[in-house]
Design a protein around this motif. Sequence first.
Motif, PDB file in Angstrom:
ATOM      1  N   PHE B  95      -4.426   1.913  10.300  1.00 30.25           N
ATOM      2  CA  PHE B  95      -4.465   1.281   8.977  1.00 30.25           C
ATOM      3  C   PHE B  95      -3.275   1.869   8.235  1.00 30.25           C
ATOM      4  CE2 PHE B  95      -5.636   1.168   4.520  1.00 30.25           C
ATOM      5  CZ  PHE B  95      -6.521   0.119   4.329  1.00 30.25           C
ATOM      6  N   LEU B  96      -2.195   1.083   8.124  1.00 27.98           N
ATOM      7  CA  LEU B  96      -0.939   1.624   7.584  1.00 27.98           C
ATOM      8  C   LEU B  96      -0.654   1.064   6.199  1.00 27.98           C
ATOM      9  CD1 LEU B  96       1.754   3.194   8.031  1.00 27.98           C
ATOM     10  CD2 LEU B  96       2.663   1.088   9.065  1.00 27.98           C
ATOM     11  N   GLU B  97      -0.601   1.960   5.221  1.00 25.62           N
ATOM     12  CA  GLU B  97      -0.332   1.529   3.846  1.00 25.62           C
ATOM     13  C   GLU B  97       1.065   0.923   3.732  1.00 25.62           C
ATOM     14  OE1 GLU B  97      -2.485   1.357   1.359  1.00 25.62           O
ATOM     15  OE2 GLU B  97      -0.952   0.670  -0.040  1.00 25.62           O
ATOM     16  N   LYS B  98       1.170  -0.175   2.989  1.00 21.77           N
ATOM     17  CA  LYS B  98       2.451  -0.840   2.750  1.00 21.77           C
ATOM     18  C   LYS B  98       3.430   0.078   2.017  1.00 21.77           C
ATOM     19  CE  LYS B  98       3.135  -1.172  -1.125  1.00 21.77           C
ATOM     20  NZ  LYS B  98       3.227  -0.198  -2.262  1.00 21.77           N
ATOM     21  N   PRO B  99       4.741  -0.235   2.039  1.00 21.60           N
ATOM     22  CA  PRO B  99       5.399  -1.235   2.877  1.00 21.60           C
ATOM     23  C   PRO B  99       5.484  -0.771   4.333  1.00 21.60           C
ATOM     24  CG  PRO B  99       7.043  -0.009   1.646  1.00 21.60           C
ATOM     25  CD  PRO B  99       5.702   0.484   1.176  1.00 21.60           C
ATOM     26  N   LEU B 100       5.638  -1.735   5.233  1.00 26.88           N
ATOM     27  CA  LEU B 100       5.597  -1.423   6.667  1.00 26.88           C
ATOM     28  C   LEU B 100       6.510  -0.254   7.030  1.00 26.88           C
ATOM     29  CD1 LEU B 100       4.715  -2.076   9.567  1.00 26.88           C
ATOM     30  CD2 LEU B 100       6.402  -3.925   9.610  1.00 26.88           C
ATOM     31  N   LYS B 119      -4.951  -0.889  20.583  1.00 31.70           N
ATOM     32  CA  LYS B 119      -5.838  -0.863  19.436  1.00 31.70           C
ATOM     33  C   LYS B 119      -5.280  -1.716  18.292  1.00 31.70           C
ATOM     34  CE  LYS B 119      -8.766   1.971  21.397  1.00 31.70           C
ATOM     35  NZ  LYS B 119      -8.999   3.378  21.035  1.00 31.70           N
ATOM     36  N   VAL B 120      -6.075  -1.797  17.232  1.00 34.83           N
ATOM     37  CA  VAL B 120      -5.710  -2.623  16.067  1.00 34.83           C
ATOM     38  C   VAL B 120      -4.587  -1.973  15.249  1.00 34.83           C
ATOM     39  CG1 VAL B 120      -6.560  -3.447  13.818  1.00 34.83           C
ATOM     40  CG2 VAL B 120      -7.981  -3.692  15.891  1.00 34.83           C
ATOM     41  N   CYS B 121      -3.596  -2.777  14.909  1.00 30.09           N
ATOM     42  CA  CYS B 121      -2.543  -2.313  13.996  1.00 30.09           C
ATOM     43  C   CYS B 121      -2.628  -3.174  12.739  1.00 30.09           C
ATOM     44  CB  CYS B 121      -1.161  -2.471  14.623  1.00 30.09           C
ATOM     45  SG  CYS B 121      -0.892  -1.346  15.992  1.00 30.09           S
ATOM     46  N   PHE B 122      -3.035  -2.555  11.660  1.00 27.23           N
ATOM     47  CA  PHE B 122      -3.285  -3.283  10.416  1.00 27.23           C
ATOM     48  C   PHE B 122      -2.351  -2.786   9.313  1.00 27.23           C
ATOM     49  CE2 PHE B 122      -5.641  -3.640   6.360  1.00 27.23           C
ATOM     50  CZ  PHE B 122      -5.929  -5.006   6.352  1.00 27.23           C
ATOM     51  N   LEU B 123      -1.643  -3.712   8.694  1.00 25.24           N
ATOM     52  CA  LEU B 123      -0.772  -3.340   7.578  1.00 25.24           C
ATOM     53  C   LEU B 123      -1.569  -3.546   6.286  1.00 25.24           C
ATOM     54  CD1 LEU B 123       1.514  -4.387   5.296  1.00 25.24           C
ATOM     55  CD2 LEU B 123       1.947  -2.338   6.651  1.00 25.24           C
ATOM     56  N   ALA B 124      -1.807  -2.454   5.598  1.00 28.44           N
ATOM     57  CA  ALA B 124      -2.671  -2.506   4.423  1.00 28.44           C
ATOM     58  C   ALA B 124      -1.920  -3.019   3.197  1.00 28.44           C
ATOM     59  CB  ALA B 124      -3.255  -1.115   4.153  1.00 28.44           C
ATOM     60  N   GLU B 125      -1.916  -4.330   3.048  1.00 27.24           N
ATOM     61  CA  GLU B 125      -1.363  -4.967   1.849  1.00 27.24           C
ATOM     62  C   GLU B 125      -2.557  -5.518   1.083  1.00 27.24           C
ATOM     63  OE1 GLU B 125       1.537  -5.556  -0.059  1.00 27.24           O
ATOM     64  OE2 GLU B 125      -0.178  -6.315  -1.173  1.00 27.24           O
ATOM     65  N   ASN B 126      -3.000  -4.778   0.065  1.00 25.48           N
ATOM     66  CA  ASN B 126      -4.244  -5.131  -0.618  1.00 25.48           C
ATOM     67  C   ASN B 126      -4.202  -6.479  -1.349  1.00 25.48           C
ATOM     68  OD1 ASN B 126      -2.520  -3.219  -2.194  1.00 25.48           O
ATOM     69  ND2 ASN B 126      -3.853  -3.864  -3.865  1.00 25.48           N
ATOM     70  N   PHE B 127      -2.982  -6.906  -1.797  1.00 25.90           N
ATOM     71  CA  PHE B 127      -2.910  -8.190  -2.511  1.00 25.90           C
ATOM     72  C   PHE B 127      -3.411  -9.344  -1.636  1.00 25.90           C
ATOM     73  CE2 PHE B 127       0.110  -7.855  -6.398  1.00 25.90           C
ATOM     74  CZ  PHE B 127      -0.410  -6.640  -6.743  1.00 25.90           C
ATOM     75  N   ARG B 128      -3.255  -9.213  -0.316  1.00 29.99           N
ATOM     76  CA  ARG B 128      -3.732 -10.285   0.575  1.00 29.99           C
ATOM     77  C   ARG B 128      -5.256 -10.392   0.565  1.00 29.99           C
ATOM     78  NH1 ARG B 128       1.016 -10.258   3.491  1.00 29.99           N
ATOM     79  NH2 ARG B 128       0.879  -8.351   4.681  1.00 29.99           N
ATOM     80  N   PHE B 129      -5.909  -9.340   0.111  1.00 27.22           N
ATOM     81  CA  PHE B 129      -7.379  -9.313   0.132  1.00 27.22           C
ATOM     82  C   PHE B 129      -7.967  -9.251  -1.279  1.00 27.22           C
ATOM     83  CE2 PHE B 129      -5.643  -7.698   4.053  1.00 27.22           C
ATOM     84  CZ  PHE B 129      -6.337  -8.451   4.979  1.00 27.22           C
ATOM     85  N   ASP B 130      -7.082  -9.405  -2.259  1.00 31.14           N
ATOM     86  CA  ASP B 130      -7.506  -9.301  -3.663  1.00 31.14           C
ATOM     87  C   ASP B 130      -8.193 -10.601  -4.096  1.00 31.14           C
ATOM     88  OD1 ASP B 130      -7.645  -9.171  -6.456  1.00 31.14           O
ATOM     89  OD2 ASP B 130      -5.814  -7.984  -6.594  1.00 31.14           O
ATOM     90  N   PRO B 131      -9.436 -10.504  -4.597  1.00 30.41           N
ATOM     91  CA  PRO B 131     -10.156 -11.705  -5.057  1.00 30.41           C
ATOM     92  C   PRO B 131      -9.356 -12.532  -6.052  1.00 30.41           C
ATOM     93  CG  PRO B 131     -11.623  -9.813  -5.026  1.00 30.41           C
ATOM     94  CD  PRO B 131     -10.257  -9.287  -4.699  1.00 30.41           C
ATOM     95  N   LEU B 132      -8.452 -11.886  -6.782  1.00 31.07           N
ATOM     96  CA  LEU B 132      -7.627 -12.592  -7.769  1.00 31.07           C
ATOM     97  C   LEU B 132      -6.738 -13.634  -7.090  1.00 31.07           C
ATOM     98  CD1 LEU B 132      -6.599 -12.625 -10.796  1.00 31.07           C
ATOM     99  CD2 LEU B 132      -4.806 -11.062 -10.022  1.00 31.07           C
ATOM    100  N   TYR B 133      -5.993 -13.208  -6.084  1.00 30.99           N
ATOM    101  CA  TYR B 133      -5.062 -14.131  -5.427  1.00 30.99           C
ATOM    102  C   TYR B 133      -5.801 -15.099  -4.498  1.00 30.99           C
ATOM    103  CZ  TYR B 133      -1.853 -10.989  -7.607  1.00 30.99           C
ATOM    104  OH  TYR B 133      -1.211 -10.234  -8.556  1.00 30.99           O
ATOM    105  N   LEU B 289     -12.968  -3.647   4.708  1.00 27.69           N
ATOM    106  CA  LEU B 289     -13.980  -4.459   5.389  1.00 27.69           C
ATOM    107  C   LEU B 289     -13.325  -5.297   6.501  1.00 27.69           C
ATOM    108  CD1 LEU B 289     -16.877  -5.548   5.558  1.00 27.69           C
ATOM    109  CD2 LEU B 289     -16.285  -7.236   3.806  1.00 27.69           C
ATOM    110  N   HIS B 290     -12.181  -5.861   6.159  1.00 26.30           N
ATOM    111  CA  HIS B 290     -11.460  -6.670   7.141  1.00 26.30           C
ATOM    112  C   HIS B 290     -11.038  -5.819   8.340  1.00 26.30           C
ATOM    113  CE1 HIS B 290      -9.182 -10.169   8.460  1.00 26.30           C
ATOM    114  NE2 HIS B 290      -8.165  -9.369   8.722  1.00 26.30           N
ATOM    115  N   PHE B 291     -10.503  -4.628   8.069  1.00 30.11           N
ATOM    116  CA  PHE B 291     -10.089  -3.695   9.122  1.00 30.11           C
ATOM    117  C   PHE B 291     -11.277  -3.391  10.040  1.00 30.11           C
ATOM    118  CE2 PHE B 291      -9.067   0.925  10.225  1.00 30.11           C
ATOM    119  CZ  PHE B 291      -8.034   0.625  11.107  1.00 30.11           C
ATOM    120  N   TYR B 292     -12.416  -3.165   9.435  1.00 30.83           N
ATOM    121  CA  TYR B 292     -13.632  -2.872  10.193  1.00 30.83           C
ATOM    122  C   TYR B 292     -14.011  -4.042  11.108  1.00 30.83           C
ATOM    123  CZ  TYR B 292     -18.591  -1.902  11.091  1.00 30.83           C
ATOM    124  OH  TYR B 292     -19.805  -1.687  11.696  1.00 30.83           O
TER     125      TYR B 292
END
Lengths: 330, 330
Positions: B95-100, B119-133, B289-292
Amino acid sequence: MKKIRLGIIGCGIAARELHLPAIKKHKDKFDIVAACNRTEKKAKEYSLLTGGIPYTTDCREILKNPDVDAVVIAVPIDLNYKFAMEAIKAGKHVFLEKPLAAKPEEARKLIALQKRAKKVCFLAENFRFDPLYIEAKKLLDKKVIGDVYSVVWNVFNNLTLKDKYAQTKWRQKNKYPGGFIYDGGVHNAAALRMLFGDIKSGYASMKTVNPAIGTEDTFSFLFNFDKTTHGILNIFFSVRGFRSNEMIIFGDKGSLIIQNTNRIVIKKDGRKERKVNIKTDGGYENEFLHFYKIITKGIKNLSPFEEGYKDMMILQKAFESAKKDKLIKL
Amino acid sequence: MKKIRLGIIGCGIAARELHLPAIKKHKDKFDIVAACNRTEKKAKEYSLLTGGIPYTTDCREILKNPDVDAVVIAVPIDLNYKFAMEAIKAGKHVFLEKPLAAKPEEARKLIALQKRAKKVCFLAENFRFDPLYIEAKKLLDKKVIGDVYSVVWNVFNNLTLKDKYAQTKWRQKNKYPGGFIYDGGVHNAAALRMLFGDIKSGYASMKTVNPAIGTEDTFSFLFNFDKTTHGILNIFFSVRGFRSNEMIIFGDKGSLIIQNTNRIVIKKDGRKERKVNIKTDGGYENEFLHFYKIITKGIKNLSPFEEGYKDMMILQKAFESAKKDKLIKL
């Protein structure tokens, strides 16, 4: 002092609603002695508004009239060149409504003519004489917000066929590039140059959202005054649901915001906002006064054709940038 | 379902204030089992926050630890590459915090590694998962404002050394281009891509108004998604006197405005404004949650490194545009 006798060429919205109230304020300086419009109805209407002065549909009558000292030209943009050229050749003082011309080559010919003209050639860009921008300039010169590093000017409007300007046929089927963006945008260009100096380079995007009002109505321009100051100008004419006109000027010690057409707000960290409401008619009264003083007192012409050329070329070049998808230099 | 055992690499602000509250919401899904930071003090503080878990200053201990299933990497931007690479090689979920990454070549190496990772490589860009956007996207997809032709996003802040982020040494003396513009701007790039698709070309201007907070703090970018839609992104971090964060989306039937980080306003001609307040933590809870779910249920990874690469390249290219004064293509 003898009054200046004005001949009006073009009796449209600008002549009636923008110029006439300003000329009336200077009753002691101007007499309107003749009016001309291609459509007789408009010429007649203007005559009625001005106490029944003689009117005509052939503008050569105005240019030949020895009782006319100066002409006020407010015609469709693509006709500016023709009428300004003929008026200069006829030896009249010329008050030419912006933009200088529809095409750069026409503008350059007018400038060449102006240099040989014996009378005053004045490009009527009211923003240069608007108390709003004059006050903003004073405040910036006093460094109330320190050194300016950026400006963002958003002009968001919804211009539909209900609008009187959009109803004019020559605007709907514009024979000049940029449609309303050109028509309105030269004002913005003039104010930006007045406040921050010449624009050196930039890039633009442009679109037509509502073709009913002309060729283009949406325009974004990112430009540089120099290495230390840049700006954004957004002019959107087909915005649905809200209107807004706000120029935010960013300084290293504060922000100065010009809101709508009559208010300046100064914001600084931790201090109460300072708001200045400006009493202004848009600068028309001042520009006629200036025109009068150039003629009668020989003061410096602050809006010669060269200035109008610089304003219009910012837009012309920006349109080229958008159409050819390239950076432009000015 | 077995819980995922997390090792924390980097115990700074992001780990403590952004990630930890989100992880705690998913107590049934994650166990934090170890933490690491170069500075022992920070590692210890994090350990105390999480019930006294083991901590270390040598991250290899975390990577070698068979009890760690996945690592959360939130380190200075220029160290992202090193730690992500080692974590992938160690066979951990990442789980890698942005920017890449700090540099495009590092990012490309990570993407190559990701392709071979088990294994899973996930770039943690929270705006993609923000209820606002996510809500804004839904509204736009429903065409509540018709077809979008433009977006103007102004992010005006005054970031001084009083700000906790600006106090971090690695941000003040940034070893990556763009300073805070990069750090914050990849979020904006991600949201813009999410809402309107990939950016194809553009031009930028950039400056440093307050060098105390890093190399650059003022950024204007004019870009095109395609021939029908363009946008402006202004990110100014040294604005004096006011703050504002507003994305105005212009559609041919209305306007949608995203204000601050939790409100959507829809404006249409002649109708009452519709305002939607969005309950959001910025998307952190959703991204964990998505990462999980990627790991445990095999759902599609919506934020693989390739997506982070596209976000960061918008900024990297825009910086190139500003520095070399040229148009860029993406």
